[in-house]
Design a protein around this motif. Structure first.
Motif, short mmCIF file in Angstrom:
data_model
loop_
_atom_site.label_atom_id
_atom_site.label_comp_id
_atom_site.label_asym_id
_atom_site.label_seq_id
_atom_site.Cartn_x
_atom_site.Cartn_y
_atom_site.Cartn_z
N GLU A 68 0.83 -1.21 0.00
CA GLU A 68 0.00 0.00 0.00
C GLU A 68 0.86 1.26 0.00
O GLU A 68 0.55 2.25 -0.65
N SER B 269 -14.55 3.12 -12.98
CA SER B 269 -14.97 2.69 -11.65
C SER B 269 -15.74 1.39 -11.63
O SER B 269 -15.94 0.81 -10.55
N HIS C 189 -8.53 0.27 -13.66
CA HIS C 189 -9.66 0.34 -12.73
C HIS C 189 -9.23 1.12 -11.50
O HIS C 189 -8.11 0.96 -11.00
N ARG C 190 -10.13 1.94 -11.00
CA ARG C 190 -9.80 2.79 -9.83
C ARG C 190 -9.39 1.96 -8.61
O ARG C 190 -8.56 2.38 -7.80
N GLU C 191 -9.98 0.78 -8.47
CA GLU C 191 -9.73 -0.03 -7.29
C GLU C 191 -8.74 -1.17 -7.54
O GLU C 191 -8.54 -2.01 -6.67
N ARG C 192 -8.13 -1.20 -8.75
CA ARG C 192 -7.25 -2.32 -9.05
C ARG C 192 -6.08 -1.82 -9.90
O ARG C 192 -5.86 -2.28 -11.00
N ASN C 193 -5.34 -0.87 -9.35
CA ASN C 193 -4.20 -0.29 -10.07
C ASN C 193 -2.94 -0.46 -9.22
O ASN C 193 -2.56 0.44 -8.49
N VAL D 278 -2.49 -2.66 -6.54
CA VAL D 278 -2.93 -2.66 -5.15
C VAL D 278 -2.93 -4.09 -4.63
O VAL D 278 -3.04 -5.05 -5.40
#
Length: 331
Positions: free
Chosen positions: A16, A46, A287-291, A293
């Protein structure tokens, strides 16, 4: 703060802390993404089942000259549509065995161990994505690469739109032998490019990035020997080997691209290829949640003393105007 006794927390915290840097590293170390970043063309999405890329494909059909009381055409015109791109996924694993956890029991030691493995994992995943950006779409799980988006055969289908049916959806294609009459040399490369360039100009709209392989880089560089060599300061400052053509950066997309024995295939442009890109219409869509991470939860092996943490990415490379892009290919 991470619990020094929880390997999962240490791995997750380390990833993170590095995730934003990893995303930035992509734009700094990839010529295409560097230019799109400056253009604001890194466009996260998104959600949804696919990535939709809006495009304008036709003129308003009601434009007309008229006289006096003549009836004016007020029929609705369908001028907008969208190309549809699948969401592609990629991941890389960071593993720590129970023995390594014991050997690096201190929090600082464990963080150092994990940080090194996370950095390596990020670089590997980045190499996988970069390699795929030059692909031809033959591998169903890969992102859409330049050989597909700006193709040697421009009548191919991209984003669910068939180039055979829709003329507006065909990029410019120039075969050195087929269209130029001979293989590319330092004596003819600028003449070939001069043939391609005028077809891509629309007012102030023009290519702003020219990506070449190692061969065409050498041939274009040699063609400039009698002239004063011109380099692009902006792309050069970002660490890329650049020249200029028509005031736009000619960027070496090749260079060192790994070894044939690497798990990630050797990347870069195919030999003899040059792309003329107007990056207003080429988009990197993570993707906003899968870059870059961490993916939860941790994976624990059933029959091994080890923990695995995955770093994930999802998205695609899309295009919204093919007609203002071009490719030079060798055959």
């Amino acid at each position: 703060m991470a619990n020094p006794n929880n390997i999962g927390d240490i791995v997750a915290t380390t990833i993170e802390n590095r995730s934003k840097k990893a995303a930035d590293n992509i734009t700094r170390n990839m010529a295409l993404l560097n230019r799109m970043s400056k253009r604001g063309n890194i466009r996260p999405f998104s959600g949804g089942t696919n990535i939709w890329q809006e495009l304008e494909y036709a003129q308003n059909q009601t434009a007309m000259f008229y006289s006096g009381y003549e009836v004016i055409n007020v029929s609705p015109s369908q001028i907008f549509s969208a190309a549809e791109y699948p969401i592609r996924q990629a991941a890389v694993a960071v593993s720590i065995s129970g023995l390594e956890e014991l050997q690096n029991a201190g929090a600082e030691q464990m963080i150092d161990l994990v940080a090194g493995r996370v950095k390596n994992a990020e670089n590997t995943l980045r190499a996988l994505i970069e390699q795929s950006m030059y692909s031809n779409g033959s591998q169903p799980k890969e992102i859409n690469g330049l050989q597909q988006l700006v193709a040697a055969n421009p009548q191919n289908s991209v984003g669910g739109i068939d180039g055979t049916t829709w003329q507006f959806w065909r990029n410019i294609s120039f075969g050195s032998v087929t269209d130029g009459g001979a293989a590319t040399t330092s004596a003819n490369i600028r003449r070939y490019w001069d043939t391609i360039w005028p077809q891509l100009i629309r007012g102030t709209d023009k290519p702003d990035l020219i990506i070449v392989d190692n061969l065409n880089w050498r041939l274009y560089n040699e063609s400039l020997q009698p002239l004063q060599r011109i380099t692009n300061a902006e792309m050069g400052a970002a660490g890329f080997q650049t020249l200029e053509y028509m005031g736009q950066p000619v960027v070496l997309g090749g260079g060192f691209q790994g070894y044939s024995t690497d798990p990630v295939p050797v990347g870069g442009p195919p030999q003899g290829y040059t792309w003329f890109l107007n990056t207003n219409y080429v988009h990197y869509r993570p993707h906003r949640e899968r870059n870059f991470v961490p993916l939860n939860p941790d994976r624990f092996s059933i029959n091994q003393d080890a923990v695995v943490k995955l770093i994930g990415w999802a998205g695609n490379l899309t295009i919204s105007n093919r007609r203002l892009q071009a490719v030079q290919y060798p055959s």
